[in-house]
Write a protein that holds these residues in place. Sequence first.
Motif, mmCIF file in Angstrom:
data_model
loop_
_atom_site.group_PDB
_atom_site.id
_atom_site.type_symbol
_atom_site.label_atom_id
_atom_site.label_comp_id
_atom_site.label_asym_id
_atom_site.label_seq_id
_atom_site.Cartn_x
_atom_site.Cartn_y
_atom_site.Cartn_z
ATOM 1 N N ARG A 1 19.511 3.408 44.191
ATOM 2 C CA ARG A 1 18.415 3.192 45.137
ATOM 3 C C ARG A 1 18.773 2.279 46.312
ATOM 4 N N LEU A 2 20.064 2.171 46.648
ATOM 5 C CA LEU A 2 20.485 1.420 47.823
ATOM 6 C C LEU A 2 20.801 2.394 48.952
ATOM 7 N N ASP B 1 30.259 2.455 50.590
ATOM 8 C CA ASP B 1 29.415 3.086 49.585
ATOM 9 C C ASP B 1 29.243 2.203 48.351
ATOM 10 N N GLY B 2 29.749 0.956 48.432
ATOM 11 C CA GLY B 2 29.585 0.018 47.330
ATOM 12 C C GLY B 2 30.636 0.133 46.253
ATOM 13 N N ILE B 3 31.597 1.037 46.433
ATOM 14 C CA ILE B 3 32.629 1.244 45.418
ATOM 15 C C ILE B 3 33.992 1.024 46.075
ATOM 16 N N PHE B 4 34.683 -0.028 45.686
ATOM 17 C CA PHE B 4 36.008 -0.384 46.210
ATOM 18 C C PHE B 4 36.021 -0.566 47.724
ATOM 19 N N THR C 1 30.969 -3.881 52.964
ATOM 20 C CA THR C 1 29.877 -2.950 52.732
ATOM 21 C C THR C 1 28.584 -3.548 53.257
ATOM 22 N N THR C 2 27.709 -2.697 53.768
ATOM 23 C CA THR C 2 26.397 -3.119 54.242
ATOM 24 C C THR C 2 25.379 -2.164 53.648
ATOM 25 N N PHE C 3 24.336 -2.739 53.044
ATOM 26 C CA PHE C 3 23.331 -1.892 52.414
ATOM 27 C C PHE C 3 21.975 -2.560 52.441
ATOM 28 N N THR C 4 20.931 -1.752 52.257
ATOM 29 C CA THR C 4 19.573 -2.254 52.136
ATOM 30 C C THR C 4 18.966 -1.681 50.865
ATOM 31 N N GLY C 5 17.927 -2.345 50.391
ATOM 32 C CA GLY C 5 17.231 -1.882 49.202
ATOM 33 C C GLY C 5 16.158 -2.869 48.805
ATOM 34 N N ALA C 6 15.370 -2.477 47.845
ATOM 35 C CA ALA C 6 14.350 -3.373 47.306
ATOM 36 C C ALA C 6 15.031 -4.557 46.636
ATOM 37 N N LEU C 7 14.336 -5.692 46.585
ATOM 38 C CA LEU C 7 14.911 -6.911 46.036
ATOM 39 C C LEU C 7 15.505 -6.697 44.643
ATOM 40 N N ALA C 8 14.798 -6.027 43.769
ATOM 41 C CA ALA C 8 15.295 -5.802 42.409
ATOM 42 C C ALA C 8 16.577 -4.967 42.416
ATOM 43 N N ALA D 1 20.295 -6.188 41.282
ATOM 44 C CA ALA D 1 21.064 -5.420 40.295
ATOM 45 C C ALA D 1 22.461 -5.104 40.819
ATOM 46 N N ALA D 2 22.566 -4.816 42.113
ATOM 47 C CA ALA D 2 23.875 -4.504 42.714
ATOM 48 C C ALA D 2 24.792 -5.725 42.678
ATOM 49 N N LEU D 3 24.244 -6.894 42.941
ATOM 50 C CA LEU D 3 25.059 -8.106 43.008
ATOM 51 C C LEU D 3 25.322 -8.735 41.645
#
Length: 86
Positions: free
Chosen positions: A6-7, A13-16, A20-27, A31-33
């Motif tokens: 959900r990012l 793309d968050g993999i390797f 990276t730059t991304f947005t998403g809901a706080l939860a 979870a990503a971090l």
Amino acid sequence: LHSVNRLSFSMGDGIFDRTTTFTGALADVNAALFELRYQCWSEDSCHADTTDTVTIHADDNGYSGSGGAKTATMTFDIEVSAPQEP
């Protein structure tokens, strides 16, 4: 990143990714971090007995509270060592 569910990515793309730059809901961002992992790549001049710097910048884009966007930046060094033999 630990989870990319959900990012929305505008860089990487968050993999390797080196960056990276991304947005998403706080939860989802939390979870990503969670359990964020560092990977040293030799083609990035990262070798044993060197130091690399990690920077994390967070911006709520003004979605939380009043007074405009809230930001935070954290920078820390990682000492790179040779892999241990099994």
